[in-house]
Design a protein around this motif. Structure first.
Motif, PDB file in Angstrom:
ATOM      1  N   LEU A 100       0.846  -1.195   0.000  1.00 48.12           N
ATOM      2  CA  LEU A 100       0.000   0.000   0.000  1.00 48.12           C
ATOM      3  C   LEU A 100       0.885   1.251   0.000  1.00 48.12           C
ATOM      4  O   LEU A 100       1.808   1.358   0.819  1.00 48.12           O
ATOM      5  N   GLY A 101       0.622   2.135  -0.920  1.00 46.99           N
ATOM      6  CA  GLY A 101       1.360   3.400  -0.971  1.00 46.99           C
ATOM      7  C   GLY A 101       2.668   3.326  -1.708  1.00 46.99           C
ATOM      8  O   GLY A 101       3.400   4.321  -1.800  1.00 46.99           O
ATOM      9  N   SER A 102       3.001   2.139  -2.268  1.00 49.59           N
ATOM     10  CA  SER A 102       4.357   1.950  -2.784  1.00 49.59           C
ATOM     11  C   SER A 102       4.626   2.691  -4.096  1.00 49.59           C
ATOM     12  O   SER A 102       5.745   2.667  -4.588  1.00 49.59           O
ATOM     13  N   GLY A 103       3.623   3.348  -4.675  1.00 47.55           N
ATOM     14  CA  GLY A 103       3.856   4.165  -5.873  1.00 47.55           C
ATOM     15  C   GLY A 103       4.262   5.569  -5.459  1.00 47.55           C
ATOM     16  O   GLY A 103       5.256   5.770  -4.736  1.00 47.55           O
ATOM     17  N   GLN A 104       3.472   6.546  -5.898  1.00 45.31           N
ATOM     18  CA  GLN A 104       3.799   7.943  -5.578  1.00 45.31           C
ATOM     19  C   GLN A 104       3.486   8.317  -4.138  1.00 45.31           C
ATOM     20  O   GLN A 104       4.117   9.198  -3.556  1.00 45.31           O
ATOM     21  N   SER A 157       5.543  10.926  -1.594  1.00 46.53           N
ATOM     22  CA  SER A 157       5.100  12.324  -1.598  1.00 46.53           C
ATOM     23  C   SER A 157       5.612  13.045  -0.353  1.00 46.53           C
ATOM     24  O   SER A 157       6.017  12.405   0.619  1.00 46.53           O
ATOM     25  N   GLN A 158       5.560  14.372  -0.402  1.00 40.65           N
ATOM     26  CA  GLN A 158       6.072  15.150   0.728  1.00 40.65           C
ATOM     27  C   GLN A 158       4.985  15.412   1.770  1.00 40.65           C
ATOM     28  O   GLN A 158       5.265  15.985   2.816  1.00 40.65           O
ATOM     29  N   GLY A 159       3.764  15.017   1.468  1.00 45.32           N
ATOM     30  CA  GLY A 159       2.694  15.107   2.467  1.00 45.32           C
ATOM     31  C   GLY A 159       2.093  16.493   2.641  1.00 45.32           C
ATOM     32  O   GLY A 159       1.320  16.716   3.572  1.00 45.32           O
ATOM     33  N   TRP A 173      15.370  15.010   6.344  1.00 45.87           N
ATOM     34  CA  TRP A 173      14.816  16.051   5.466  1.00 45.87           C
ATOM     35  C   TRP A 173      14.629  15.431   4.089  1.00 45.87           C
ATOM     36  O   TRP A 173      15.490  14.659   3.594  1.00 45.87           O
ATOM     37  N   TYR A 174      13.522  15.807   3.474  1.00 42.40           N
ATOM     38  CA  TYR A 174      13.170  15.274   2.163  1.00 42.40           C
ATOM     39  C   TYR A 174      13.022  16.486   1.253  1.00 42.40           C
ATOM     40  O   TYR A 174      12.232  17.387   1.549  1.00 42.40           O
ATOM     41  N   LEU A 175      13.826  16.534   0.201  1.00 41.97           N
ATOM     42  CA  LEU A 175      13.937  17.759  -0.597  1.00 41.97           C
ATOM     43  C   LEU A 175      13.354  17.570  -1.992  1.00 41.97           C
ATOM     44  O   LEU A 175      13.725  16.631  -2.710  1.00 41.97           O
TER      45      LEU A 175
END
Ligand SMILES: Cc1cc2nc3c(=O)[nH]c(=O)nc-3n(C[C@H](O)[C@H](O)[C@H](O)COP(=O)(O)OP(=O)(O)OC[C@H]3O[C@@H](n4cnc5c(N)ncnc54)[C@H](O)[C@@H]3O)c2cc1C
Length: 419
Positions: free
Chosen positions: A53-57, A61-63, A297-299
């Motif tokens: 579940l969720g393993s695509g985009q 995503s950055q939420g 951190w996710y950029l």
């Protein structure tokens, strides 16, 4: 991934057929949200997920649940900015609703208990904003949607005495996507099955879903909703060949995201907008908790869009240079870096542009769906309900004992063994 036809015809024939009003293909945010919405409207519905579940985009995503102001960085409110403007308020309303909620719009989902990473989202620049963007930010039209902050209100990372720039607060929020998926996935566990739908099993004729066998169990559905993200491309192509129907085409917009892990990566949620040469933040920072109490951190932003042609090493060097420019006081020496390549999957637009809205189109018995943004999932649900308004829920919810369920996936910022 689970694969195609599995058991013998004898084994399948011995079990009763599961008949559904709606079968959803794809367990990202779109499919899981629609599963809840449709079941609440009385439709018998189940979901197939071929991987996790969720393993695509969705897990990439950055939420950010945003109201589109980042699309107004050209200095004017565009169609995209307007279509999405009320999404933060709509999500906040969903987040306030518990399981017994009586105040939910049909396209909404009760999300009480889902972890919010941040109530706010910020824009920062290292100097004053000039020209068209400067006057736009100061204009009356933006006053209710954006607030210029004074230093005591700055996010902690920007409280440093060396920072002399400007900070604005948006109405956006940041949701913990793994927690959202857990919440949505746990609500209808018995109707979320691990299975990859093959293109040849789709049939758009009224009343028909060419005999599909899920783990040896025969399933039939009145309508099939394709919510498979990039997986929609192959499914739609198969359907086009089988049916000759006019069907939407898909586009991919690739990204090369960067992950940074360091004790100095404190929670920070902001777009950097100094020296923009086009209306996209130079970098978009979100922060995600790790199991040892630290943060990754996710950029994204321009860094991720422009980094598609770069190798992972070159992309990491670019990220380091950019962080040194926009947060020069921050010591990130010894940080660990990773990158993630992922495509955004959307309905094809003229010139490959970004779509302004969620997208759902019906062809016979099949609905092709792309939310185009996490934020716009409620908008997708409204469109789907509209397309199904002449459909009367007819069947009881499926009981499917013994079918293997799809499990939640892991976001890329977790290291192996983390969380
Ligand atoms: C890097 C990145 C950052 C983003 N950040 C944001 C953001 O901050 N805010 C925002 O609003 N939007 C954001 N987005 C957009 C948002 O993530 C997507 O619009 C949304 O997650 C799409 O959800 P989905 O359920 O349609 O697709 P996906 O999440 O891609 O899910 C599709 C699912 O279908 C499954 N599947 C595929 N084929 C089959 C098959 N044949 N049978 C069964 N299952 C199948 C896949 O395994 C997958 O789990 C971002 C996108 C990216 C790529």
């Amino acid at each position: 991934m689970a694969t195609g036809p599995s058991t013998t015809a004898d084994a399948a024939a011995s079990r009763p057929v599961i008949r559904l009003d709606a079968l959803i293909v794809g367990g990202g945010v779109a499919g899981l949200w629609l599963l809840d919405v449709l079941r609440r409207q009385g439709f018998s519905a189940a979901l197939l997920e071929g991987d996790r579940l969720g393993s695509g985009q969705t897990l990439a995503s950055q939420g950010m649940i945003h109201g589109g102001l980042k699309y107004a960085l050209s200095g004017q409110l565009t169609g995209a900015a307007e279509a999405i403007a009320d999404m933060p308020a709509r999500w906040r309303h969903c987040l306030a609703q518990g399981p017994q909620a009586t105040d939910l719009a049909p396209g909404d989902v009760a999300l009480q208990g889902v972890n919010l990473l941040s109530e706010d989202y910020f824009l920062w620049s290292s100097g004053a904003l000039r020209g068209r963007l400067g006057s736009f930010f100061a204009s009356r039209v933006l006053r209710s949607r954006i607030e210029r902050l004074k230093r005591p209100q700055f996010p902690t990372v920007l409280q440093h005495p060396d920072f002399r720039g400007y900070v604005y607060k948006l109405q956006d929020l940041v949701i913990d996507v793994p927690d959202l998926l857990h919440h949505l996935g746990s609500r209808h566990q018995s109707a979320i099955w691990h299975w990859t739908l093959a293109p040849e099993h789709l049939d758009a004729r009224p009343g028909a879903l060419a005999g599909i066998e899920v783990q040896g169990q025969r399933v039939e559905a009145g309508v099939t909703l394709l919510c498979a993200g990039a997986g929609n491309e192959a499914l739609i192509e198969g359907l086009r060949q089988n049916s000759g129907l006019a069907l939407p085409a898909m586009q991919r917009r690739p990204l090369h995201q960067v992950i940074v892990r360091h004790p100095n990566c404190q929670p920070f949620y902001a777009h950097y907008i100094s020296q923009l040469t086009r209306p996209e933040p130079r970098v978009t920072v979100t922060s995600h908790p790790l199991s040892d109490g630290s943060w990754a951190w996710y950029l994204g932003g321009q860094l991720a869009t422009d980094g598609v042609e770069r190798s992972a090493d070159a992309q990491i060097r670019c990220a380091q240079t950019l962080l040194a420019e926009c947060l020069p006081w921050l010591d990130l020496s010894g940080a660990s870096y990773d990158t993630l390549r992922i495509d955004r999957a959307e309905p094809r637009q003229q010139d490959g542009r970004r779509p302004d809205q969620a997208y759902a189109e019906r062809a016979g018995n099949v609905l092709c769906c792309w939310p185009t943004k996490l934020s716009l999932v409620p908008n997708l649900a409204d469109q789907v309900l509209d397309l199904l308004k002449d459909q009367t829920p007819a069947r009881p919810q499926p009981a499917a004992p013994g079918l293997t369920r799809a499990e939640p996936g892991r976001p890329a910022w977790l290291e192996p063994g983390d969380g």
